[in-house]
Design a protein around this motif. Sequence first.
Motif, short mmCIF file in Angstrom:
data_model
loop_
_atom_site.label_atom_id
_atom_site.label_comp_id
_atom_site.label_asym_id
_atom_site.label_seq_id
_atom_site.Cartn_x
_atom_site.Cartn_y
_atom_site.Cartn_z
N ILE A 1 0.83 -1.21 0.00
CA ILE A 1 0.00 0.00 0.00
C ILE A 1 0.87 1.26 0.00
CG2 ILE A 1 -1.62 1.36 1.41
CD1 ILE A 1 -2.85 -1.35 2.31
N LEU A 2 1.85 1.28 0.88
CA LEU A 2 2.73 2.46 0.97
C LEU A 2 3.47 2.72 -0.34
CD1 LEU A 2 4.17 1.81 4.55
CD2 LEU A 2 2.61 3.66 3.89
N GLY A 3 3.85 1.64 -1.02
CA GLY A 3 4.53 1.78 -2.29
C GLY A 3 3.65 2.46 -3.33
N LYS A 4 2.36 2.08 -3.36
CA LYS A 4 1.43 2.70 -4.32
C LYS A 4 1.19 4.17 -3.98
CE LYS A 4 0.99 -1.00 -6.71
NZ LYS A 4 1.76 -1.11 -7.96
N ILE A 5 1.07 4.46 -2.68
CA ILE A 5 0.85 5.85 -2.28
C ILE A 5 2.06 6.70 -2.68
CG2 ILE A 5 0.58 7.41 -0.31
CD1 ILE A 5 -1.03 5.20 1.07
N GLN A 6 3.26 6.18 -2.41
CA GLN A 6 4.45 6.96 -2.73
C GLN A 6 4.62 7.14 -4.24
OE1 GLN A 6 8.58 5.84 -1.19
NE2 GLN A 6 8.04 7.73 -0.13
N SER A 7 4.25 6.12 -5.03
CA SER A 7 4.38 6.25 -6.48
C SER A 7 3.42 7.29 -7.04
CB SER A 7 4.14 4.89 -7.16
OG SER A 7 2.79 4.47 -7.02
N LYS A 8 2.27 7.47 -6.36
CA LYS A 8 1.31 8.48 -6.81
C LYS A 8 1.63 9.87 -6.27
CE LYS A 8 -1.75 6.74 -9.60
NZ LYS A 8 -2.03 7.38 -10.90
N HIS A 9 2.41 9.94 -5.20
CA HIS A 9 2.77 11.23 -4.59
C HIS A 9 4.28 11.24 -4.33
CE1 HIS A 9 -1.54 12.07 -3.89
NE2 HIS A 9 -1.62 10.79 -3.59
N PRO A 10 5.08 11.17 -5.39
CA PRO A 10 6.53 10.98 -5.25
C PRO A 10 7.26 12.11 -4.51
CG PRO A 10 5.96 11.56 -7.51
CD PRO A 10 4.67 11.29 -6.80
N GLY A 11 6.69 13.29 -4.49
CA GLY A 11 7.38 14.41 -3.84
C GLY A 11 7.09 14.55 -2.37
N LEU A 12 6.21 13.71 -1.84
CA LEU A 12 5.78 13.87 -0.46
C LEU A 12 6.38 12.78 0.44
CD1 LEU A 12 1.96 14.63 -0.93
CD2 LEU A 12 3.90 16.22 -0.95
N SER A 13 6.70 13.16 1.67
CA SER A 13 7.10 12.16 2.66
C SER A 13 5.83 11.52 3.24
CB SER A 13 7.92 12.81 3.77
OG SER A 13 7.13 13.77 4.47
N ILE A 14 5.99 10.34 3.79
CA ILE A 14 4.86 9.62 4.38
C ILE A 14 5.19 9.28 5.83
CG2 ILE A 14 3.44 7.53 4.31
CD1 ILE A 14 3.98 7.38 1.30
N HIS A 15 4.26 9.61 6.73
CA HIS A 15 4.39 9.12 8.10
C HIS A 15 3.36 8.02 8.29
CE1 HIS A 15 5.44 8.78 12.25
NE2 HIS A 15 4.15 8.80 12.55
N ASN A 16 3.82 6.82 8.58
CA ASN A 16 2.95 5.65 8.69
C ASN A 16 2.83 5.23 10.15
OD1 ASN A 16 1.49 3.36 7.43
ND2 ASN A 16 3.12 2.16 8.35
N GLU A 17 1.60 5.26 10.65
CA GLU A 17 1.34 4.87 12.04
C GLU A 17 0.70 3.48 12.04
OE1 GLU A 17 -0.62 6.76 16.11
OE2 GLU A 17 -0.28 8.01 14.34
N VAL A 18 1.18 2.62 12.93
CA VAL A 18 0.76 1.22 12.97
C VAL A 18 0.05 0.92 14.28
CG1 VAL A 18 1.55 -1.18 12.93
CG2 VAL A 18 2.69 0.54 11.50
N VAL A 19 -1.13 0.29 14.19
CA VAL A 19 -1.86 -0.19 15.37
C VAL A 19 -1.95 -1.71 15.23
CG1 VAL A 19 -4.05 -0.20 16.62
CG2 VAL A 19 -3.20 1.93 15.60
N GLU A 20 -1.28 -2.43 16.11
CA GLU A 20 -1.24 -3.90 16.04
C GLU A 20 -0.98 -4.45 17.45
OE1 GLU A 20 -1.30 -7.61 15.71
OE2 GLU A 20 -1.73 -6.53 13.85
#
Length: 301
Positions: free
Chosen positions: A84-103
Amino acid sequence: MELLTFPNCKKTAMEPPKKDLSSDLSQYVKSFKLFLERSNEHECMEKFIDENLPDIVASIGTKGVSSLNVLGVGSGSGKIDFEILGKIQSKHPGLSIHNEVVEPNPEQISSYKELVKEKSQGLNISFTWNQISSEEYEKQRKERNESKKFDFIHMIEILYYVESVHHTIKYFHSLLETNGELLIIYASGNSGWHSLQKRFASQFPSNSLFPDFRKMLDEMGMKHRIYELSSDLDITECFIEGNKNGELLMDFLTETLQFMKTAPADLKAEVLQYLRQPQCSREENGKIIFNSNLQAIVVDC
């Protein structure tokens, strides 16, 4: 080995087994890993992510932002998260991503962190870990009066384990940023999971029925799209007496800890017989293939 067969059973009053599989996290992980080995579930999710997710995430984020916030609820070992993160980054290549995990499962969190070490180099993604349940996460946010919102939230096969599906969707939907999207993946209404739970809800410890998401979301006034995902699970080993893998799969199918050892004989016979019926499975090349179809539900902000 010869597969076990059972005579027709009439439904009788049976005492249900008591322990939910999720009460033993180690045993749950073992049965879940075996389920993944015997099914093509991840492959069908990956196909959806490859073919449909890019268009879904293309419009997330607001103009002028430099980063995106993503929340995974029940992220497990992180394998699907990275897709999922890979697809988001490929669509928004100029933006950083902060990913929060609940597990809540520590074994899964450890596996996820190892995956991050292996795969995150060169990616503009940071991670925050919450080893808690979705209910505990909601409680903590409210206690801290947190206002952070997310551009994309995904809940992949986690809603089976929450106290209230309706409340959980409503709460996490409220955390969406403008233009945000909520992705839910859950067993399809035409799957063997749905038939099995409908038939034996009162005999399994979870005692849960699958919701009608279309009706629920319509009543909540939430705009949504539903995608059907085809998935199979080989349950042949469940019908081989004493087979350890078969016993683990039965635990996962029934959400019951040590189902084959603790369930009454008549309940075991009836469940095994029902699993072979067309509403649950088909026979193919000498194997019994369970219908584990999924549905991906995308809810707009």
